[in-house]
Design a protein around this motif. Sequence first.
Motif, PDB file in Angstrom:
ATOM      1  N   GLY A 747     -11.761  -1.555  12.996  1.00  0.00           N
ATOM      2  CA  GLY A 747     -11.143  -0.268  12.691  1.00  0.00           C
ATOM      3  C   GLY A 747      -9.859  -0.477  11.921  1.00  0.00           C
ATOM      4  O   GLY A 747      -9.651  -1.518  11.291  1.00  0.00           O
ATOM      5  N   LEU A 748      -8.974   0.511  11.977  1.00  0.00           N
ATOM      6  CA  LEU A 748      -7.731   0.469  11.217  1.00  0.00           C
ATOM      7  C   LEU A 748      -6.542   0.681  12.147  1.00  0.00           C
ATOM      8  O   LEU A 748      -6.650   1.370  13.169  1.00  0.00           O
ATOM      9  CB  LEU A 748      -7.743   1.543  10.139  1.00  0.00           C
ATOM     10  N   VAL A 749      -5.396   0.127  11.758  1.00  0.00           N
ATOM     11  CA  VAL A 749      -4.161   0.276  12.519  1.00  0.00           C
ATOM     12  C   VAL A 749      -3.045   0.649  11.552  1.00  0.00           C
ATOM     13  O   VAL A 749      -2.848  -0.021  10.527  1.00  0.00           O
ATOM     14  CB  VAL A 749      -3.788  -1.023  13.264  1.00  0.00           C
ATOM     15  N   VAL A 756       3.565   2.001   2.093  1.00  0.00           N
ATOM     16  CA  VAL A 756       3.033   3.286   1.639  1.00  0.00           C
ATOM     17  C   VAL A 756       1.731   3.094   0.869  1.00  0.00           C
ATOM     18  O   VAL A 756       0.765   3.846   1.047  1.00  0.00           O
ATOM     19  CB  VAL A 756       4.074   4.014   0.766  1.00  0.00           C
ATOM     20  N   LYS A 757       1.674   2.087   0.031  1.00  0.00           N
ATOM     21  CA  LYS A 757       0.471   1.816  -0.760  1.00  0.00           C
ATOM     22  C   LYS A 757      -0.699   1.449   0.142  1.00  0.00           C
ATOM     23  O   LYS A 757      -1.832   1.920  -0.046  1.00  0.00           O
ATOM     24  CB  LYS A 757       0.749   0.686  -1.748  1.00  0.00           C
ATOM     25  N   LYS A 758      -0.423   0.632   1.149  1.00  0.00           N
ATOM     26  CA  LYS A 758      -1.473   0.212   2.073  1.00  0.00           C
ATOM     27  C   LYS A 758      -2.000   1.400   2.873  1.00  0.00           C
ATOM     28  O   LYS A 758      -3.209   1.500   3.138  1.00  0.00           O
ATOM     29  CB  LYS A 758      -0.912  -0.850   3.016  1.00  0.00           C
ATOM     30  N   ARG A 759      -1.104   2.315   3.240  1.00  0.00           N
ATOM     31  CA  ARG A 759      -1.521   3.499   4.005  1.00  0.00           C
ATOM     32  C   ARG A 759      -2.535   4.324   3.213  1.00  0.00           C
ATOM     33  O   ARG A 759      -3.525   4.810   3.758  1.00  0.00           O
ATOM     34  CB  ARG A 759      -0.307   4.374   4.339  1.00  0.00           C
ATOM     35  N   LYS A 760      -2.270   4.472   1.928  1.00  0.00           N
ATOM     36  CA  LYS A 760      -3.158   5.255   1.079  1.00  0.00           C
ATOM     37  C   LYS A 760      -4.547   4.625   1.039  1.00  0.00           C
ATOM     38  O   LYS A 760      -5.563   5.328   1.117  1.00  0.00           O
ATOM     39  CB  LYS A 760      -2.565   5.332  -0.328  1.00  0.00           C
ATOM     40  N   GLU A 761      -4.602   3.321   0.954  1.00  0.00           N
ATOM     41  CA  GLU A 761      -5.883   2.611   0.917  1.00  0.00           C
ATOM     42  C   GLU A 761      -6.624   2.762   2.250  1.00  0.00           C
ATOM     43  O   GLU A 761      -7.856   2.939   2.276  1.00  0.00           O
ATOM     44  CB  GLU A 761      -5.651   1.134   0.622  1.00  0.00           C
ATOM     45  N   MET A 762      -5.877   2.707   3.351  1.00  0.00           N
ATOM     46  CA  MET A 762      -6.486   2.828   4.671  1.00  0.00           C
ATOM     47  C   MET A 762      -7.084   4.225   4.868  1.00  0.00           C
ATOM     48  O   MET A 762      -8.190   4.363   5.410  1.00  0.00           O
ATOM     49  CB  MET A 762      -5.450   2.535   5.751  1.00  0.00           C
ATOM     50  N   VAL A 763      -6.361   5.250   4.436  1.00  0.00           N
ATOM     51  CA  VAL A 763      -6.864   6.617   4.565  1.00  0.00           C
ATOM     52  C   VAL A 763      -8.145   6.778   3.747  1.00  0.00           C
ATOM     53  O   VAL A 763      -9.126   7.368   4.216  1.00  0.00           O
ATOM     54  CB  VAL A 763      -5.800   7.638   4.114  1.00  0.00           C
ATOM     55  N   PHE A 774     -12.764   3.772  14.349  1.00  0.00           N
ATOM     56  CA  PHE A 774     -11.483   4.189  14.956  1.00  0.00           C
ATOM     57  C   PHE A 774     -10.310   3.908  14.026  1.00  0.00           C
ATOM     58  O   PHE A 774     -10.369   3.039  13.156  1.00  0.00           O
ATOM     59  CB  PHE A 774     -11.277   3.482  16.307  1.00  0.00           C
ATOM     60  N   PHE A 775      -9.278   4.701  14.253  1.00  0.00           N
ATOM     61  CA  PHE A 775      -8.021   4.543  13.514  1.00  0.00           C
ATOM     62  C   PHE A 775      -6.909   4.649  14.553  1.00  0.00           C
ATOM     63  O   PHE A 775      -6.707   5.700  15.156  1.00  0.00           O
ATOM     64  CB  PHE A 775      -7.881   5.643  12.472  1.00  0.00           C
ATOM     65  N   ILE A 776      -6.206   3.538  14.808  1.00  0.00           N
ATOM     66  CA  ILE A 776      -5.087   3.522  15.742  1.00  0.00           C
ATOM     67  C   ILE A 776      -3.811   3.812  14.955  1.00  0.00           C
ATOM     68  O   ILE A 776      -3.522   3.132  13.968  1.00  0.00           O
ATOM     69  CB  ILE A 776      -4.941   2.167  16.458  1.00  0.00           C
ATOM     70  N   LEU A 777      -3.056   4.827  15.380  1.00  0.00           N
ATOM     71  CA  LEU A 777      -1.861   5.215  14.639  1.00  0.00           C
ATOM     72  C   LEU A 777      -0.674   5.367  15.572  1.00  0.00           C
ATOM     73  O   LEU A 777      -0.793   5.957  16.659  1.00  0.00           O
ATOM     74  CB  LEU A 777      -2.073   6.544  13.905  1.00  0.00           C
TER      75      LEU A 777
END
Length: 880
Positions: A747-749, A756-763, A774-777
């Motif tokens: 999943g993703l964390v 910020v760039k990595k967040r965009k890719e994860m979304v 799952f996405f743990i935030l």
Amino acid sequence: MELDFILLANQHLQTDWRKPSKRLGKAQEELQQKTNTHFDLSPQEALFHLAFVDEFSQLSSNLHFWRRFALYFVETLRMTPSLEEFRDKQVIAPDQTQLSKLIDSAPFFSGSEYLNSDCLEFHWQALNNYFSDKIKKFKGSCSEFFQQFNPDIHLIGKIYFHLVENKKGASPFAFMATYSAGLNDQGTVRHRPLSYALTEYEKDQEKLIELLSTVQNAAEESPYLKTVLESGELFYPLGLSPEDCFTFLSEIPLYEAQGIQCRVPNWWRSGQKGASLNVSFGEKKKSLVGIESLIDFHASIHLDGLELTLEEAQEILKSSQGLSFIKGKWVTVDHDKLSKALQNWQDANELMDGDLRLGDALRLVLSNGDNLLGATVADEEVEVSCGTWLNEVLEKMRSPELLKEAKVHKDFQATLRPYQQLGLNWLTVLDSLQFGACLADDMGLGKTVQVIALLNGLRRKKTSSTSLLVVPASLIHNWAGELLKFAPKIKFAIAHPGGGDFLLGKDENIEDFNLIITTYGLVKRDKRLKEQLWHYVILDEAQAIKNAGTAQTKAVKALQSKNRLALTGTPIENSLGDLWSLFDFLNPGLLGNKKEFTRLAKSKDLSRIRQVISPYILRRLKTDKSIIVDLPDKVEINSFAELSKEQLVHYKSEVDKLREAIADSEGIQRKGLVLSSLMKFKQICNHPDQFLGGGPYKTTESGKFQRLMEICETIKEKREKVLVFTQFKEITEELAKFMESYFGHSGLVLHGSISVKKRKEMVARFQSDEYVPFFILSIKAGGTGLNLTAANHVVHFDRWWNPAVENQATDRAFRIGQKKNVMVHKFVCKGTIEEKISTMLEDKQKISDEVLSSSGEAAFITEMENDELIELFSLSGEPS
């Protein structure tokens, strides 16, 4: 604790307990407990009993409102002719004008955004059904039923008093008393002159005495009625002089209280306002308005709504008191009030010669002229209002559906939903009038696209200069992506170290761009942003300036601009102080200074605040099916977990340590001890290894890990996706390991350390067709701005003690684009402080509530007495 009623989106009511602003008396506590007991039976039971509570009882503003509503229902019942004859078949309908007045006078409370005429009609019908059910089972009369609640209450009996204008007769008014003689063939009341009763009951004096009992009771308190009754004139038509008519009209409340139905001219029922000073602003049309603009001012003397010249007022003062026929209308003349109005008129014209700043005028409307004349005046002495033109403008702003449709240019690459088009219409009008605006649509309804449509229109205007958009760092690329997608011709730059290709360098000219995007943090540090005069300063997640005293808020408010716009799904996140800070940014001075607003906010009736801010705030809810029909419901439940043996050991040990430590601490030291203990107990409830600072994080040692596995079983079977929110960065990776082993998929964390760039890719990855279960935030990093509709399950692994923040996190999944019902699981360890604090969490949802701590429950907990505190932390069933 103080009791309130919460209004839900489905129009139903729930009870809620919160810490009061001051200590409650014994009688008040007993009243609230009794109301809560009634509510446990049914909301209608509580409302009906609330109607009979003394008006001077110390209730919260919320309960005062619901008492007024219930009292209106009971009064309508009481004043219904022949209620006994109709009994349980009677259907009582409310007056829509009265319901509108109730809504306008409502305070801010949790769920007040759902308060409308449909909602009150729903509860009115529920009360109707409640009364019908009760009266069917009651063996006595309707009168006896009501006297159970209040022995002094009298239903309308069979006697009626009629008063009409007598334009052709010798006397200006005609009076007649009648009585009801049952129902006619059409099922309506049949009236007879009271003189007929002397013949009808000639041989049954007991019935005659019973019929006249209401009149006899009223006559004991009214010398005028007593004279008319004893002389026998009451039984025959009478001509009344203005003096006698005024006496009769003034005593109507007395007659009706004893059960006499009075039918009088509408001009009296509509209310006699008496003499007052009327101050009006904005009669003349202006091409540009703005909060700093000057508008015209007009002061006049009014007598029951009639405007008088100085000469007319002076002439009326020479006439007698009581009723006078003026300009074709009967009005009440009170010499003292009219003299006071004359003096106020002279003072106002001397003090306010010429035009007035609009912000000051609206501020006077808010306070209804308080301190207008250098001293506080009674509400009935001065009436402050907007003039014809300004009132028309404000009413259209309150009703976007009345506005002209704003043009959406061909280069705008999106199709606005109907309610979004209305939002653009509203924003465009406020922009043309130079008013600051707050777009407060619910999360997920597309505030961003509405603002981009506005900016795209401004781009085409030669008069429009560069605007500044201030956002949390995590939303920079969201805005950049939306701008490129929907309005590719808007030239923008990002003023932030993480701006990448759009970084605004020192050598670049701000005026070369339509829009600069920056963050709240940079506003505090960058002098260049502060020195620039912007066309617009736009705040996204504008609750970031809710605390007026912070350096961040002060820096934002110091920005120079021609106009301002705020976007927020939670305009009141903690208290009404949030609202003041927001409007101090949007339209400075509109709500007065902080001290003035605080004084006004403490009043029971906050309708003036609502009336003043309503033109400048637009809020639509996604639970309103007329706004968006394709958004499914969300189901929120508390998921309870048992503490493991390991958790129990650590929990009890920490309670013992706190008990010893707190006995010897005070002041700042005590507060710090309590706050640190809160975090320790939350860590223990998550997993003992989190509390200890490391370890294998075995599933069997945490009740929450086991509960999460149970929930994920269904998610795994259906191949669905889940968001898991936590406030602790250190547990995110351990949760991810656990869930990856269970799902058999990675999943993703996301937490604050992710770029910020990595967040965009994860979304993008999570939203894709790839199965990322799952996405743990961390709730701080991922609780706002992200679109994660691929998930239809949300887990709050540990509770953030601010439901407004929790709801924003949930709204990552519950937003436009979601095609399934969203299940929201809020984890709570049974018997622990988590379970106890969850009963207090709803305090935070008082969107419109004026009594909330700015820092939440944690601040409330630190103020508890030692024994209360230990009781709160102790396990349920364990000795404190």
